[in-house]
Write an enzyme that holds these catalytic residues in place. Sequence first.
Site, mmCIF file in Angstrom:
data_model
loop_
_atom_site.group_PDB
_atom_site.id
_atom_site.type_symbol
_atom_site.label_atom_id
_atom_site.label_comp_id
_atom_site.label_asym_id
_atom_site.label_seq_id
_atom_site.Cartn_x
_atom_site.Cartn_y
_atom_site.Cartn_z
ATOM 1 N N THR A 78 -7.428 -38.039 67.570
ATOM 2 C CA THR A 78 -8.372 -37.118 67.470
ATOM 3 C C THR A 78 -9.934 -37.683 66.852
ATOM 4 O O THR A 78 -10.972 -37.620 67.360
ATOM 5 C CB THR A 78 -8.315 -35.874 66.683
ATOM 6 O OG1 THR A 78 -7.254 -34.997 67.336
ATOM 7 C CG2 THR A 78 -9.396 -34.998 66.977
ATOM 8 N N GLN A 194 -0.237 -41.943 74.587
ATOM 9 C CA GLN A 194 1.196 -41.972 74.917
ATOM 10 C C GLN A 194 1.463 -43.331 75.600
ATOM 11 O O GLN A 194 2.578 -43.579 76.271
ATOM 12 C CB GLN A 194 1.312 -40.811 76.103
ATOM 13 C CG GLN A 194 0.902 -39.544 75.612
ATOM 14 C CD GLN A 194 2.033 -39.033 74.744
ATOM 15 O OE1 GLN A 194 3.084 -39.784 74.882
ATOM 16 N NE2 GLN A 194 1.733 -38.165 73.787
ATOM 17 N N CYS A 343 4.820 -16.466 73.841
ATOM 18 C CA CYS A 343 5.806 -15.077 73.683
ATOM 19 C C CYS A 343 4.753 -13.924 74.276
ATOM 20 O O CYS A 343 4.552 -13.120 73.191
ATOM 21 C CB CYS A 343 6.251 -15.155 72.760
ATOM 22 S SG CYS A 343 7.496 -13.763 72.591
#
Length: 765
Positions: A78, A194, A343
């Site tokens: 970041t 990545q 959720c």
Amino acid sequence: MSQTASLSQIYLDANATTPVLPQAAQAAMTAMKEIFGNPSSSHITGLQAKNLMEQTRQRAKVLLGTGKGKLIFTSGATEGIQTGILSGLIKARENIEPGKQYSILYGATEHKAVPNSLEHWSNILGIDAEIKAIPVDNLGNLDLEFIAREVPNALMICTMAVNNETGVYQDLKQLELTIRNHNADVFWLVDCVQALGKRPLKLSETSIDYAPFSGHKLYAPKGIGFIYIRDSAPFTPFIAGGGQEGGLRSGTENLPGFAALNVIFEMLLDQKNSCFSTAETLEQYRQQLASSLTAAFPEIVFNHSFKNSVATTLNFAVPGFSSKELMDLFDAANIRVSSGSACSSKVTRSFVLDAMGLPAWQSESAIRLSFGPAMTQTEVDAACDRIQLAASALTHSCLMLDDTQLNDDKTPLDGLVQLRGGASCTWIYADQQTKQALIIDPLPELEQRINTLLECQQLAPIAIIDTHGHADHISGRVALAQKHLKHQQCDHLGWPKSSEQIQLDGAQLHMIKLGELSLVKVTSPGHTDDSISLLLTTDITKLKSTTRFAFCGDTVLMGSLGRTNFDSSSSSKMFHSLKRLEQLIGRNTLLCASHDYNNEFTTTLMAEMMRNSLLHDVLKGQITESQFVSRKANLDANLNDEVGTEIMCGAYTSDCHKLAIKEYDATSLKQELGQSNKVKLVDIREPHEYALQHSLGMETAETSSSINVPMTRLVQFIQEHQADKTSEWVLVCRSGSRSLVVAQAMQRLGFSNIAHLKGGYALSS
């Protein structure tokens, strides 16, 4: 809480973060103990620290082929992204011509850190440029034609070497040709987080200006990263201060982080003496895992092509299963994967898969399984075994069929089940004695699950009914009826034409039998002209006291009334339907709506009157029909049309405030259980999760005596305990999220002694 047994964790969420490699951890510890000096100090301890720092930098430069480019250590990716964007935009701002339109480009599947940072710094720097997302195709490849068209007027372009969700990698050479052929001077940032250890990188052979990296994505601790800056690229320090890193990045250096990275770089440079697997081996691991997933979930869909993605990432969806359900299943098997869903009834979609144009259900149901290049064959074998074990546990919930298991092994279903598709609800009532079932408001995406449940439980549906014509989705009723009720004559909502007619309070109603229960149809127009309510009762002559459930469609929702601004709606008719409903079932019968926008499961007229002033005034006789029509029109006018991909079917009359709930942690719950035998533990996970924990020996001594009440069967549990609302119930789930939601729902319905285990099982061991 101490576990009676422990099963090893299988960690498959490496794209989020990796465990620290033992060798790296040891190096970091040694740095903290022995090479702890400040690299800016001139004494021997400081010189040793500086030597470690420079050795790490040199290995990184060799590994990445940086040539004359700078390599600056940071706190992570970041910070590196901020450094690159700020440096590029400050210089680009100097060359802006008045009156000319500019853009800033980024890949549509880019990590949110990039577009959010672009917007942030553009605003701060006062740069008037349109920030545009570069489209991708269904394989995740950036649209080169779009870039060729837009990049001539771009101040900066940001792309990704490897996507964090799908593992899709870009062809950097082809991308570079497109960019530089149309704008040789545009500043180019490539997120390489990545790619480290998974894709070859020779940065000096490219015209990439900025390339940020992160240590914790490749077995180093959190808090260390670095950024490559091309020798000709502009640079502005992001952090000023004491002038460390040659004045390029101030702040005392993270020596333990350097030491850990040093070990990682050494292994990447010398694979013969490394624990990192070759690309060929990683491909074999991916194929083995993919084959295991396919065997476990035969209808699995992979959300990316293996041809243009790194071998360490698998992104998939399983028809009929939400990402939340799969996440909970894997967690119960002590497998760590990641999911985009919260959720909540408000479905969280993957913006990456949306950008790739994948169907909504794949985006909403995506699971990411990722591993690092230090993965071993032993770990892959264990993961495959555990995946199969997790899938086989679904037979306990009748979510999957397994012909090798007897039906007696399945969790028996007797009573009401609530299935969800986003915020929409399907209700199934099973009668074990007669092996019959009712299906109400079936969703098309649940068709396979419903069929599996019926077959698994050997249930025969006697009716499949919609409570009204649904505007927000196609009903799944027709397909189910064609399979299970081919010869039944019914109306357009599925009500059987052969139903019995009864007289009740001078009105003629229709009824069908389900074992010892009766289902009574009551017309209740308002939300739509064809709306009906279905009352499941043990005695049709005493509906107020014997109705177990009232399936009211969208007439009354939790915290709201159904909207009445459709062409087929009538607020005037709803006024009378509400009064009629109260007359028949009273104020304490459980209402089962066709939507649940706030995870409240069920409600009653009494509970709704306490927070819904409009409903209160209607049922108390305090407003006239015309006043209701006027107030209802005002509510509908302020209605948000959509939640996610769904049309809102309720006009909200309250904010559905969440109630404060008593919470236990592991220690306080253990003390409470030791002092009182009145506390009743309720495990609200689904049967397959509950069964997995117990079969794997992961239950705790305190919770091994809990009863299992899955959220899908919560409404049945609430109905059975209507006369027992003062008992002390402590709700438990995996993480504490579901138990809190259920506790709030039960407390709102009058359960006065509800508590839950904060952090759930995840923090109790």
